[in-house]
Every structure is written in C-alpha cells, then in structure tokens.
Design a protein around this motif. Sequence first.
Motif, PDB file in Angstrom:
ATOM      1  N   PHE A 124       1.874   8.911  -6.471  1.00 44.46           N
ATOM      2  CA  PHE A 124       2.285  10.292  -6.221  1.00 44.46           C
ATOM      3  C   PHE A 124       3.444  10.685  -7.130  1.00 44.46           C
ATOM      4  O   PHE A 124       3.432  11.753  -7.742  1.00 44.46           O
ATOM      5  CB  PHE A 124       2.681  10.476  -4.751  1.00 44.46           C
ATOM      6  CG  PHE A 124       3.122  11.874  -4.437  1.00 44.46           C
ATOM      7  CD1 PHE A 124       2.204  12.833  -4.062  1.00 44.46           C
ATOM      8  CD2 PHE A 124       4.462  12.232  -4.531  1.00 44.46           C
ATOM      9  CE1 PHE A 124       2.606  14.136  -3.786  1.00 44.46           C
ATOM     10  CE2 PHE A 124       4.875  13.522  -4.255  1.00 44.46           C
ATOM     11  CZ  PHE A 124       3.942  14.476  -3.879  1.00 44.46           C
ATOM     12  N   LEU A 169       0.806  -1.209   0.000  1.00 36.83           N
ATOM     13  CA  LEU A 169       0.000   0.000   0.000  1.00 36.83           C
ATOM     14  C   LEU A 169       0.850   1.275   0.000  1.00 36.83           C
ATOM     15  O   LEU A 169       0.632   2.157  -0.836  1.00 36.83           O
ATOM     16  CB  LEU A 169      -0.988  -0.011   1.167  1.00 36.83           C
ATOM     17  CG  LEU A 169      -2.034   1.100   1.155  1.00 36.83           C
ATOM     18  CD1 LEU A 169      -2.809   1.106  -0.150  1.00 36.83           C
ATOM     19  CD2 LEU A 169      -2.974   0.920   2.333  1.00 36.83           C
ATOM     20  N   LEU A 200       0.952   3.935  -3.140  1.00 32.74           N
ATOM     21  CA  LEU A 200       0.673   5.362  -2.971  1.00 32.74           C
ATOM     22  C   LEU A 200       1.868   6.219  -3.391  1.00 32.74           C
ATOM     23  O   LEU A 200       1.699   7.258  -4.042  1.00 32.74           O
ATOM     24  CB  LEU A 200       0.297   5.664  -1.516  1.00 32.74           C
ATOM     25  CG  LEU A 200      -1.073   5.163  -1.073  1.00 32.74           C
ATOM     26  CD1 LEU A 200      -1.246   5.358   0.420  1.00 32.74           C
ATOM     27  CD2 LEU A 200      -2.171   5.858  -1.836  1.00 32.74           C
ATOM     28  N   THR A 201       3.065   5.789  -3.024  1.00 33.94           N
ATOM     29  CA  THR A 201       4.268   6.525  -3.415  1.00 33.94           C
ATOM     30  C   THR A 201       4.429   6.526  -4.927  1.00 33.94           C
ATOM     31  O   THR A 201       4.749   7.555  -5.522  1.00 33.94           O
ATOM     32  CB  THR A 201       5.521   5.922  -2.744  1.00 33.94           C
ATOM     33  OG1 THR A 201       5.342   5.964  -1.328  1.00 33.94           O
ATOM     34  CG2 THR A 201       6.773   6.679  -3.118  1.00 33.94           C
ATOM     35  N   ALA A 249       2.428   9.136   1.457  1.00 35.59           N
ATOM     36  CA  ALA A 249       1.906   7.811   1.812  1.00 35.59           C
ATOM     37  C   ALA A 249       1.790   7.651   3.322  1.00 35.59           C
ATOM     38  O   ALA A 249       0.808   7.096   3.823  1.00 35.59           O
ATOM     39  CB  ALA A 249       2.803   6.717   1.229  1.00 35.59           C
ATOM     40  N   VAL A 278      -1.237   9.723   4.523  1.00 39.25           N
ATOM     41  CA  VAL A 278      -2.498   9.100   4.141  1.00 39.25           C
ATOM     42  C   VAL A 278      -2.784   7.876   4.991  1.00 39.25           C
ATOM     43  O   VAL A 278      -3.919   7.634   5.397  1.00 39.25           O
ATOM     44  CB  VAL A 278      -2.485   8.730   2.632  1.00 39.25           C
ATOM     45  CG1 VAL A 278      -3.640   7.828   2.274  1.00 39.25           C
ATOM     46  CG2 VAL A 278      -2.509   9.987   1.787  1.00 39.25           C
TER      47      VAL A 278
END
Length: 58
Positions: A15, A7, A11-12, A50, A53
């Motif tokens: 982004f 996860l 996310l990284t 990340a 979040v």
Amino acid sequence: MGKLLLLPALLTGVFCAGFAVVVDFVLGMKGLATVVGISFVSGFLGNCFAQIVLGRGK
C-alpha cells in the motif's frame, strides 16, 4: 506466528509503495517536512488498509 506478522507488514508495504508513487506523480517530493508528512499518512493508511483486508478492524 510469523505469518501473522508478515502478512500485515507485506500489505502495508505494498500500500505504501503504491501511495508513494501516486503522491510523487501528483506533487513531486519537495522538502523534508513533506516527505515526513507523506510517510506518516502512508503508513497510517497502509496499516488501516491491512487491518481491513485481514478483518481485524472490527
């Protein structure tokens, strides 16, 4: 365990991809030093994003 690793990486990656598109649009990639610098900033900010979040930045 795998979910915990995937996860933040996902996310990284999202982004960084978005960040790279914005930077490419604004500056246009010029030279190796620019690419290395932008990659570092993108990875650093992506990791921070990340963690925020996912609530791990506390």
